[in-house]
Design a protein around this motif. Structure first.
Motif, short mmCIF file in Angstrom:
data_model
loop_
_atom_site.label_atom_id
_atom_site.label_comp_id
_atom_site.label_asym_id
_atom_site.label_seq_id
_atom_site.Cartn_x
_atom_site.Cartn_y
_atom_site.Cartn_z
N VAL A 675 0.84 -1.20 0.00
CA VAL A 675 0.00 0.00 0.00
C VAL A 675 0.88 1.25 0.00
O VAL A 675 0.61 2.22 -0.71
CB VAL A 675 -0.95 -0.03 1.22
CG1 VAL A 675 -1.63 1.32 1.40
CG2 VAL A 675 -1.97 -1.12 1.04
N LEU A 678 2.27 1.76 -3.45
CA LEU A 678 1.24 2.24 -4.36
C LEU A 678 0.93 3.70 -4.08
O LEU A 678 0.77 4.51 -5.00
CB LEU A 678 -0.02 1.39 -4.21
CG LEU A 678 0.05 0.00 -4.84
CD1 LEU A 678 -1.22 -0.78 -4.53
CD2 LEU A 678 0.23 0.11 -6.34
N ALA A 679 0.86 4.04 -2.77
CA ALA A 679 0.55 5.43 -2.41
C ALA A 679 1.66 6.35 -2.90
O ALA A 679 1.41 7.44 -3.42
CB ALA A 679 0.38 5.55 -0.89
N ASN A 681 3.57 5.83 -5.41
CA ASN A 681 3.42 5.92 -6.86
C ASN A 681 2.30 6.88 -7.23
O ASN A 681 2.40 7.67 -8.17
CB ASN A 681 3.14 4.51 -7.39
CG ASN A 681 3.38 4.43 -8.87
OD1 ASN A 681 3.70 5.42 -9.49
ND2 ASN A 681 3.22 3.25 -9.43
N ALA A 682 1.19 6.81 -6.44
CA ALA A 682 0.04 7.64 -6.76
C ALA A 682 0.33 9.11 -6.50
O ALA A 682 -0.12 9.98 -7.23
CB ALA A 682 -1.16 7.18 -5.93
N LEU A 683 1.09 9.39 -5.44
CA LEU A 683 1.29 10.80 -5.06
C LEU A 683 2.45 11.43 -5.81
O LEU A 683 2.36 12.57 -6.25
CB LEU A 683 1.53 10.89 -3.56
CG LEU A 683 0.32 10.50 -2.71
CD1 LEU A 683 0.67 10.52 -1.24
CD2 LEU A 683 -0.85 11.44 -2.98
N LEU B 118 -7.30 4.30 -3.66
CA LEU B 118 -5.87 4.26 -3.94
C LEU B 118 -5.60 3.61 -5.30
O LEU B 118 -4.84 4.14 -6.12
CB LEU B 118 -5.15 3.50 -2.83
CG LEU B 118 -3.64 3.32 -3.02
CD1 LEU B 118 -2.95 4.67 -2.95
CD2 LEU B 118 -3.06 2.39 -1.99
N VAL B 121 -6.46 5.92 -8.11
CA VAL B 121 -5.49 7.00 -8.30
C VAL B 121 -4.23 6.45 -8.95
O VAL B 121 -3.67 7.06 -9.87
CB VAL B 121 -5.16 7.68 -6.96
CG1 VAL B 121 -4.14 8.78 -7.16
CG2 VAL B 121 -6.41 8.23 -6.34
N VAL B 122 -3.79 5.27 -8.47
CA VAL B 122 -2.56 4.70 -9.02
C VAL B 122 -2.72 4.47 -10.51
O VAL B 122 -1.85 4.82 -11.32
CB VAL B 122 -2.22 3.37 -8.30
CG1 VAL B 122 -1.15 2.62 -9.06
CG2 VAL B 122 -1.78 3.64 -6.90
N ARG B 125 -2.59 7.56 -12.52
CA ARG B 125 -1.24 8.10 -12.70
C ARG B 125 -0.42 7.27 -13.67
O ARG B 125 0.26 7.82 -14.54
CB ARG B 125 -0.48 8.13 -11.37
CG ARG B 125 -1.08 8.98 -10.31
CD ARG B 125 -0.61 10.38 -10.40
NE ARG B 125 0.84 10.53 -10.42
CZ ARG B 125 1.41 11.67 -10.10
NH1 ARG B 125 0.68 12.69 -9.73
NH2 ARG B 125 2.72 11.79 -10.17
#
Lengths: 685, 228
Positions: A675, A678-679, A681-683, B118, B121-122, B125
Motif C-alpha cells: 500500500v 502504491l501510495a 506511486n500515486a502521489l 488508492l 489513483v494509481v 497516474r
C-alpha cells in the motif's frame, strides 16, 4: 596496447590455474613466479609503449561479456598507463623476489593460485572502462589479497586481520558502488565515456567525492579508515605485503584520481580542503604509529599509511588548484602525487623484501630482538639502507625529489583566493614537514636497531644472508630509487601527458636543462639539482673517508666503557652483558612518544618489577628483574569503530524481533509495504 | 456464445464488463463484514461466480475461446467445489456456528474504501494514456486484490484467511482476463497452485485443530512462546 594487457591478464589467470593444480610441487613455484615475472615485464613494456605513443586516441575495447547491454569495456589512457607501470614494476620485482623467498613457504599451495590472480585483478581494475567491470575486478583484487593474507591462517592474529580486512574492503566497495550509482544517473550509463559526457550536478559530484574518499581511502589506508591495514599487510607473506603496500594502495589512489578528477564533473574548492586535511592528518598519525611500533613489518605498514597521506595531500592540492583554475599549479601538485606514488612503490617494496629476509633469517619480526645484521646480511643491507634513506626523504634520492615537488606546490598556495585554503594549506604543509621529519626518525630507528649495533638475541647473531633472487629484486628497486632521485626530470616528463589529459596543463618540460636540474615553476622561484648534490655528497663523503683513514689514527684501542651504573660491564671479559645496555627500539622512540603521542594515543610507559606484584620500587641496592612496558592505543577504535559496532549490534537486536512475529503480522507488513509503494506511486510517481 | 458479439456495440459490451468487475469489488466488500464462517464461504462462492461471469463475458467480447475454460474453472471449481469442501471442513471441525470477532467493521470498511480509491489513483497516474474503461477494469481488479489482502490481514481464523486468499486470486484472474489474452498455460498453472494451496491449507487446518482444538491462528503464536 589494451589487448596486450588483457592477454597478460589471461596468462596470469592461467598461471593461477597452474598454481591451483600443481601447487604442492616445488617446480610450480618457479613456474608461477617466473611466469608472473615474465608477463609483468610484457605488461610493463606495453604500458611504457602506450605512454610513448603520445596523443593518439586509444579505442575502447568492448568484450561481449558481463552485463548484456554493456559488455566489458577496457580503455588504456595515459593515467592508466602510468599506474600500469607502477603496478607491473612492483609485480615484477615481487615475483623475482618470490622465486627465491617463496622457497621458505610451508604451504605454497595457499599462495600460488591467488598470487597471479591478484596481480591480474589490479591490472584489470586499471584498464576497466565501465563501473561494472571496475567493481568486479576491484572485488576480485580484494578477495585475492584476502586469500593471500589468510595464507598463514593458523595464527589467531592473522584470522582477526582477515576478518577486519574483509569487512573494511566490503564497506569500501559499497561506497564505490554507491558513487558509481550516482554517476550513472537514472538511466544507468555505466561506461566511463558516458559518465564523462554527462555532467553531474554539484551536489551529486560532492556526494560522489565523499563516497570515493571513503571507498578508495579505506583501501589506501586514510585515517581513520586505516585500521585493517597494519594488521593485514604484515600478516601476508612478504612478497604479498610488498604488493599490497606498494601496489594495491596505488590502485586505490588510481580509483580516486579516475573518479574524482575524470568522472565527477566540475570541482568545488572545498573538496581540496577535505582531501588535504585527511591527507595531512593521515601522514602525521601514520608515521607516529610507525615510530611506536616494534614489529618491523607493522612499522612498514604504518609508514605506508604516512606515504598515502602525503599522496593525498598532493591530490587535495591539485583539486584545490583545479577548482580555482590554476591548472599549472594543479599539474605540479598532481605530478608530485603521482611521482610519490611511484617512489613509494619502489622503496616500500624494497623494505618489505628486506623485512621478509630478516624474518626468515632470524625467525622474528620483533625489532627489539634484532641488531647487528649489517655484518651478517652485508649485501641486502645496502639496498635496505638506500630504501630507508629514500623513504626518509634524504637528497639525492627519489623520496626527496617527490616531497620537494609537493612542498613547491604547497608554496604556490598563497595565490589561492579562498581564505579557508589560504589558512589550511600552510598548516598542512607544516604537517607534511613534520611527518617527513618523523619518517627520518622512524627509519633511523628501523635501520639503526635492526642492522647496526650488536645482536640483541641469539637468532639475530645467527642470521644469514638471503638468496640471490631476493637480493636481485632489492638491488634492482634500490637502483631505480637512485635513478629516479638523480634524474627526476625524466619522471616528471613521463607524467606530463597524464596531467595534460586530466587538467589540461603540465609542468614545464625538464628536457634539455643543463646539469639535469628540475625547475617545476620558474627558474626565479626554485630549482633542484640532484646530480650536483649527488656529486657533492659522493665527493665530499669520499674525501672525508679518505682523510679519516689516511690521517686519522689506525690504532685500535680497547678500553673499559661506562656501564650505565651496572658493575661488571666495564670488564672487557664480559661483552655479552653490554648488549642489553644498547638502545632499545622503545627507548629510541621514547622522546617523540612522550611529546607527541601521550595525548592522542595515550601512550604510557611503565617499569614492571617482577619480584613481587605489590612492590613498586625495590629497596636500594637490591637487584630485581624488571621489564619495561610501553602501551598505546589507536584512537580510531575508541572514537569510530567501537561505537559503530555497538550501534550495529543495537540495530541487529531490534531487527531480530522481526524474526518472531505471527504470520498475520508478516502478511500485514507485506500489505502495508504494498500500500505504501502504491501510495508513493500515486502521489509522486 | 460468440454469436452475441456482433449484436452488441463495443461500448455496451465494455460497460457490461465494467459492471461485472464492479460487482466483484462489491462482493469483496460483502466478504469484509461477514462474521460467520459459513456466510464467508457463501460470499466466496458468490465472488467466484461473479468472476466466472466476468471472465465469460471477456471471452465473448475478445472472441477468445480459451477464456471459456477459465470461466468454466471459476464457475465449477471455485464457485461450487471449493466452497462445498470448505463447508464440509468447517462442519467437520465443528466451527460452522462460530461467530468470528471482527474488530471494527466500520474501520475495516473505511480502509477498504481507501484501498479502492488508492488503486483508482494509481491507475490514473500510471496508465494515463490508456483507454478509460480498460484502465478502470485494471483499477477494479487491483482493488479486489487489495481487499483480499485486507481480509487476510484482519482475520484471525485460518478459514477466513483462506477465503481472503481465494478472493485475492480472483482479482488476479480478473486482471489477467481483462488484458488481451492470457496464455492458457499460465491460467492453468495458477489454478493448480491455488488448488495445491487449498489442499495444503486444508490439511494444515486439521493438523492445527488436532493439536490445539481451535483454528484460531493466534494460538500458533502462543505455542511458539512468542506472544508479544
Amino acid at each position: 596496447m589494451t589487448p596486450v594487457i588483457l592477454f597478460c591478464a589471461l596468462a596470469w589467470f592461467a598461471l593461477g590455474g597452474i598454481g591451483m593444480l600443481w601447487g604442492r610441487r616445488d617446480v610450480t613455484r618457479v613456474v608461477v613466479y617466473g611466469g608472473t615475472l615474465a608477463v609483468a615485464g610484457i605488461a610493463l613494456l606495453a604500458a611504457f609503449f602506450q605512454l610513448g605513443l603520445g596523443d593518439a586516441p586509444v579505442p575502447t575495447l568492448v568484450l561481449p561479456l558481463g552485463l548484456p547491454w554493456l559488455g566489458m569495456n577496457f580503455h588504456l589512457d595515459d593515467l592508466a598507463a602510468v599506474f600500469l607501470i607502477i603496478t607491473n614494476l612492483g609485480a615484477a620485482a615481487a615475483s623475482l623476489y618470490a622465486i627465491g623467498y617463496g622457497r621458505h613457504e610451508h604451504e605454497p599451495w595457499r599462495i600460488l593460485p591467488f598470487y597471479p590472480v591478484f596481480i591480474a585483478a589490479m591490472n584489470l581494475v586499471i584498464v576497466a572502462a565501465d563501473a561494472y567491470d571496475f567493481l568486479v575486478f576491484w572485488e576480485l583484487m580484494s578477495l585475492a589479497s584476502w586469500a593471500l593474507v589468510m595464507a598463514h591462517h593458523n595464527q589467531q592474529e592473522t584470522r582477526r586481520a582477515g576478518v577486519t580486512y574483509l569487512l573494511m574492503a566490503d564497506a569500501g566497495t559499497l561506497a564505490l558502488l554507491l558513487a558509481f550509482g550516482l554517476l550513472a544517473g537514472a538511466h544507468g550509463h555505466y561506461d566511463f565515456a558516458a559518465m564523462q559526457a554527462a555532467h553531474p550536478s554539484p551536489a551529486v559530484g560532492a556526494v560522489v567525492m565523499v563516497l570515493v574518499l571513503i571507498g578508495a581511502g579505506s583501501k589506501a589506508g586514510l585515517v581513520p579508515l586505516h585500521v585493517w591495514l597494519p594488521r593485514a599487510h604484515p600478516a601476508a607473506p612478504s612478497q604479498v605485503s610488498a604488493l599490497m603496500s606498494g601496489v594495491m594502495t596505488k590502485v586505490a589512489i588510481y580509483a580516486f584520481i579516475r573518479i574524482v578528477f575524470d568522472l565527477a564533473g566540475p570541482v568545488a574548492w572545498w573538496w581540496g580542503l577535505v582531501v588535504l586535511i585527511a591527507g595531512g592528518v593521515t601522514a602525521v598519525l601514520g608515521v607516529l604509529y610507525a615510530l611506536m611500533e616494534d614489529d618491523i613489518k607493522t612499522i612498514l605498514a604504518y609508514s605506508t599509511i604516512e606515504n598515502v597521506g602525503l599522496i593525498f595531500v598532493g591530490l587535495g592540492l591539485a583539486l584545490a588548484f583545479k577548482a580555482d583554475g590554476m591548472v599549472v599549479a594543479a599539474a605540479l601538485a598532481l605530478t608530485a602525487a603521482l611521482f610519490h606514488a611511484l617512489n613509494h612503490m619502489l622503496f616500500k617494496s624494497t623494505l618489505f623484501f628486506g623485512a621478509g629476509a630478516i624474518q626468515h633469517a632470524t625467525g622474528t619480526r620483533d625489532l627489539s630482538k634484532l641488531g647487528g645484521l649489517i655484518r651478517r646480511m652485508q649485501i641486502s643491507a645496502v639496498p635496505m639502507l638506500i630504501a630507508a634513506m629514500a623513504i626518509a626523504a634524504l637528497p639525492p634520492l627519489n623520496g626527496f625529489a617527490s616531497e620537494w615537488l609537493l612542498l613547491q606546490a604547497i608554496l604556490l598556495s598563497p595565490a589561492l583566493p579562498q581564505f579557508g585554503l589560504k589558512l589550511a594549506v600552510p598548516a598542512v604543509g607544516a604537517l607534511v614537514a613534520l611527518s617527513a621529519a618523523f619518517a627520518a626518525a622512524c627509519f633511523v630507528r628501523f635501520f639503526g636497531i635492526a642492522y647496526l649495533g650488536r645482536p640483541r638475541s641469539g637468532a639475530a647473531a645467527a642470521a644469514h644472508e638471503t638468496d640471490v633472487f631476493s637480493r636481485g629484486a632489492m638491488i634492482g628497486l634500490a637502483a631505480l630509487c637512485i635513478a629516479a632521485g638523480v634524474l627526476p626530470g625524466l619522471v616528471v616528463d613521463l607524467l606530463a601527458p597524464v596531467t595534460q589529459s586530466l587538467l589540461g596543463a603540465h609542468v614545464p618540460s625538464q628536457r634539455g636543462l643543463s646539469w639535469l636540474t628540475i625547475i617545476p615553476v620558474s627558474a626565479s622561484r626554485s630549482s633542484y639539482d640532484p646530480l650536483l648534490i649527488f656529486i657533492f655528497i659522493a665527493v665530499s663523503g669520499s674525501l672525508a673517508a679518505l682523510a679519516l683513514h689516511r690521517f686519522g689514527s689506525r690504532v685500535i684501542r680497547r678500553a673499559p666503557f661506562w656501564g650505565c651504573g651496572f658493575r661488571g660491564l666495564e670488564e672487557a671479559s664480559a661483552p655479552d652483558r653490554a648488549i642489553g645496555t644498547q638502545y632499545s627500539p622503545s627507548g629510541l622512540a621514547q622522546p617523540i612518544r612522550r611529546v607527541f603521542a601521550s595525548v592522542v594515543f595515550r601512550a604510557r610507559d611503565d617499569v614492571v618489577f617482577r619480584a613481587r606484584d605489590d612492590e613498586m620500587m625495590p629497596a636500594s641496592g637490591r637487584p630485581v628483574p624488571t621489564s619495561f612496558v610501553s602501551r598505546w592505543i589507536d584512537p580510531a577504535w575508541g572514537l569510530f569503530y567501537t561505537p559503530m559496532v555497538a550501534l550495529i549490534g543495537q540495530i541487529a537486536d531490534r531487527a531480530n524481533r522481526l524474526q518472531f512475529l505471527s504470520i498475520r503480522r508478516y502478511l500485514g507488513f507485506v500489505f502495508a509495504a504494498l500500500v505504501a509503494l502504491l501510495a508513493w506511486n500515486a502521489l509522486w510517481g | 456464445m460468440g454469436f452475441l458479439a456482433p449484436l452488441l456495440s463495443t461500448e455496451t459490451s465494455l460497460s457490461v464488463a465494467h459492471v461485472l468487475a464492479g460487482g466483484l469489488v462489491l462482493v469483496s466488500f460483502m466478504m469484509l463484514y461477514q462474521d460467520r464462517l459459513s456466510s464467508v464461504i457463501n460470499v466466496l462462492a458468490l465472488h467466484s461466480a461473479v468472476l466466472g461471469f466476468a471472465v465469460g463475458w471477456q471471452a465473448i467480447i475478445q472472441n477468445a475461446p480459451e477464456l471459456y475454460i477459465t470461466a468454466g474453472l471459476a464457475l465449477g471449481f471455485k464457485a461450487i467445489v471449493i466452497p462445498l469442501a470448505l463447508h464440509r471442513m468447517v462442519e467437520k471441525l465443528g466451527i460452522h456456528r462460530q461467530v468470528e470477532a471482527v474488530g471494527g467493521i466500520s474501520l475495516t470498511m473505511l480502509a477498504g474504501i481507501g484501498l479502492v480509491a488508492l488503486s483508482m489513483v494509481v491507475m490514473l497516474r500510471t496508465a494515463a494514456h490508456a483507454d478509460a474503461l480498460a484502465r478502470e477494469d485494471v483499477a477494479l481488479a487491483l482493488s479486489v486484490i487489495l481487499l483480499g489482502m485486507l481480509m487476510m490481514v484482519t482475520r484471525r481464523n485460518a478459514v477466513s484467511q483462506i477465503a481472503g486468499f481465494m478472493s485475492l486470486e480472483n482479482g488476479l484472474i480478473l486482471a489477467a482476463a481483462g488484458a488481451q489474452g492470457m496464455p492458457l498455460v499460465v491460467e492453468i498453472s495458477v489454478a493448480f497452485s491455488i488448488l495445491i494451496a487449498f489442499i495444503v491449507i486444508g490439511v494444515f487446518l486439521f493438523r492445527i485443530r488436532e493439536r490445539f482444538d481451535t483454528v484460531d491462528s493466534t494460538t500458533l503464536d502462543a505455542f511458539r512462546g512468542e506472544m508479544q
